[in-house]
Design an enzyme around this catalytic site. Structure first.
Site, PDB file in Angstrom:
ATOM      1  N   CYS A   1       0.840  -1.203   0.000  1.00 17.59           N
ATOM      2  CA  CYS A   1       0.000   0.000   0.000  1.00 17.59           C
ATOM      3  C   CYS A   1       0.879   1.259   0.000  1.00 17.59           C
ATOM      4  O   CYS A   1       1.601   1.493  -0.956  1.00 17.59           O
ATOM      5  CB  CYS A   1      -0.981  -0.041   1.165  1.00 17.59           C
ATOM      6  SG  CYS A   1      -2.307   1.169   0.994  1.00 17.59           S
TER       7      CYS A   1
ATOM      8  N   HIS B   1      -3.524  -4.904  -0.324  1.00 17.78           N
ATOM      9  CA  HIS B   1      -3.127  -5.481   0.959  1.00 17.78           C
ATOM     10  C   HIS B   1      -3.171  -7.008   0.887  1.00 17.78           C
ATOM     11  O   HIS B   1      -4.234  -7.581   1.123  1.00 17.78           O
ATOM     12  CB  HIS B   1      -4.073  -5.007   2.064  1.00 17.78           C
ATOM     13  CG  HIS B   1      -3.926  -3.554   2.393  1.00 17.78           C
ATOM     14  ND1 HIS B   1      -3.061  -3.111   3.363  1.00 17.78           N
ATOM     15  CD2 HIS B   1      -4.498  -2.458   1.854  1.00 17.78           C
ATOM     16  CE1 HIS B   1      -3.115  -1.784   3.427  1.00 17.78           C
ATOM     17  NE2 HIS B   1      -3.982  -1.360   2.515  1.00 17.78           N
TER      18      HIS B   1
ATOM     19  N   GLU C   1      -2.195  -9.024   3.022  1.00 14.12           N
ATOM     20  CA  GLU C   1      -2.545  -9.537   4.360  1.00 14.12           C
ATOM     21  C   GLU C   1      -4.039  -9.454   4.640  1.00 14.12           C
ATOM     22  O   GLU C   1      -4.523  -9.984   5.631  1.00 14.12           O
ATOM     23  CB  GLU C   1      -1.743  -8.779   5.429  1.00 14.12           C
ATOM     24  CG  GLU C   1      -2.236  -7.370   5.772  1.00 14.12           C
ATOM     25  CD  GLU C   1      -1.853  -6.292   4.757  1.00 14.12           C
ATOM     26  OE1 GLU C   1      -1.368  -6.631   3.661  1.00 14.12           O
ATOM     27  OE2 GLU C   1      -2.072  -5.103   5.071  1.00 14.12           O
TER      28      GLU C   1
END
Lengths: 203, 257
Positions: free
Chosen positions: A80, A183, A185
């Site tokens: 990001c 992202h 994650e």
């Protein structure tokens, strides 16, 4: 193997930590440049403003340490905001950035009839066969939240593109650096797979 | 391709979901962490937890839930209910939530939207808003608070715009008229707000059938749709809703495992 997660006050790192914990890798959250010495890999996460992020990185000595880390050939993953500050500069706060990839960061156009920020799930289109994309199906989606996009000078720095009113660089990279605008994650199984690919990557 | 999100909402009181949720095979599950994991694995794009814990002493339980959920699921989730200060926001975000949602608290103290946005980034700050049809208001809808029980002087459209100007990064727009009816979302209200603000709008209230999501995406111009009872009690599943929307030409995230 130890992965350093760089904490530069740009949002919370909890989701990156939990994802690395799930992948059963040792990680350390680092706040000072000298803490990068022992690390084998580096994750540069973050959300927020490029200008204040760069100010924090310079004050803590992390900016120089990250440049050195890159020069030693150890793998780096930007996420990001962490994928934007690896370019030369950002339109956001007119920030001078790390300059690991030639180019700038520009705002997504507001007149394309799309909501800003680009918030939600989108597919990406890899342009090169990079180990980061290994085993990831082409219809996999990733979670994005951003209003600015990296715009590398050299097309070869763009590893994957995404479409949101305009086509933009969703993954950029050079040598031992890869950086995703989305992202991983927070991108479910496909995102965890991509993180795992980064952990296996031997550039 | 950019996709419409399906957001699953769970109400949590004292660390438990308010009603046992029958998830496939009619097993009653009250543990929000277990439910979050199941919805994550079956394709929910995002989760929302509303903490309806009444007593302040038990609020800490929610933070434990948030921490456990963050360790189990790798999609975004937000937390709302009882968030009155920037410190409350900070605690929830540090525990692992992606976003925080303010509703009644923001009506009483609109400044909290801007304070939160300045401190954590506007992408973290969600305005939850309950609206009731009211012909005496300029837009035709009035903002109500405390779960719809208390009317305010605010016009729904005006409040949505103001909240975005103050820094809200997303709006969850709940129609009190439609809520609980299972007759479909309030598409007119959703469209009006979605077209007037620059940030994503999540439609809420009224979902009972998969076609209701199609309507609110196509007619209501919603960016995301919130579902609760229609998936909690085994009537429909997230994969089934997604397959239906995909068949109707609406882009959704089909690959989730």
């Amino acid at each position: 193997m130890t992965v350093a997660i760089v904490d530069y006050d740009a949002g919370n790192l909890r989701s990156v930590e939990t994802a690395l914990a799930r992948l059963q890798v040792d990680y350390r959250v680092v706040r000072r440049g000298e803490e990068l010495r022992e690390a084998d890999r580096l994750v540069l996460p973050g959300v927020g403003d490029a200008g204040s992020a760069m100010a924090t990185l310079r004050e803590s000595g992390l900016a120089d340490a990250i440049m050195h880390f890159f020069a030693t050939g150890r793998p780096i993953l930007g996420i990001c905001l962490g994928s934007q500050i690896v370019l030369d500069r950002s339109e956001e706060s007119d920030a001078r950035c790390l300059g690991l990839i030639p180019g700038s960061v520009v705002a997504l156009p507001r007149d394309a009839g799309y909501k800003i920020p680009h918030m939600g799930w989108n597919t990406i289109e890899p342009l090169v066969d990079h180990p980061l994309f290994r085993g990831i199906e082409e219809d996999s989606s990733f979670y994005f939240v951003h209003s600015y996009v990296p715009k590398p000078e050299q097309g070869e720095s763009i590893l994957a593109e995404c479409e949101y009113g305009v086509r933009f660089a969703a993954v950029v990279g050079r040598e031992n650096l890869v950086a995703a605008q989305f992202h991983p994650e927070k991108s479910g199984v496909a995102g965890l797979r991509m993180l795992d690919n980064f952990l296996q990557w031997m550039p | 391709m950019f996709q419409k999100r399906i957001v699953v909402c769970l109400d949590v009181r004292d660390g438990k979901v308010t009603k046992g949720i029958k998830f496939r095979g009619n097993v009653d599950i009250g543990d929000p962490v277990e439910l979050a994991r199941r919805y994550y694995e079956t394709g929910a794009d995002e989760l929302v937890f509303y903490d309806i814990t009444a007593s302040a002493e038990k609020r800490g339980i929610m933070l434990d839930v948030v921490r456990s959920v963050a360790a189990e699921i790798f999609i975004p989730f937000s937390v709302g209910g009882g968030i009155a200060t920037v410190e409350d926001m900070r605690a929830v975000l540090l525990a692992g939530a992606e976003k925080v949602s303010v509703n009644s608290q923001a009506v009483g103290n609109p400044g909290i939207i801007g304070e939160g946005a300045a401190r954590f980034g506007r992408q973290c700050i969600v305005l939850g808003m309950d609206a009731l049809a009211d012909g005496t208001m300029p837009s035709g809808y009035r903002v109500v608070i405390n779960g719809g029980r208390t009317p305010t002087d605010l016009d729904a459209l005006q409040w949505a715009k103001e909240a975005v100007d103050r820094g809200a990064g997303e709006i969850v727009l709940n129609s009190i008229d439609a809520d609980g009816t299972r007759d479909g979302y309030e598409c007119r209200l959703t469209r009006m707000v979605s077209e007037a603000v620059s940030v994503p709008v999540v439609a809420s209230g009224g979902a009972g059938e998969p076609r209701h999501l199609r309507e609110v995406f196509q007619t209501g111009r919603a960016d995301a749709a919130l579902v609760a009872s229609m998936v909690h009690y085994g009537t429909h599943t997230v994969p089934e809703i997604k397959e239906y929307l995909h068949g109707e030409g609406i882009p959704v995230r089909l690959r989730y495992n």
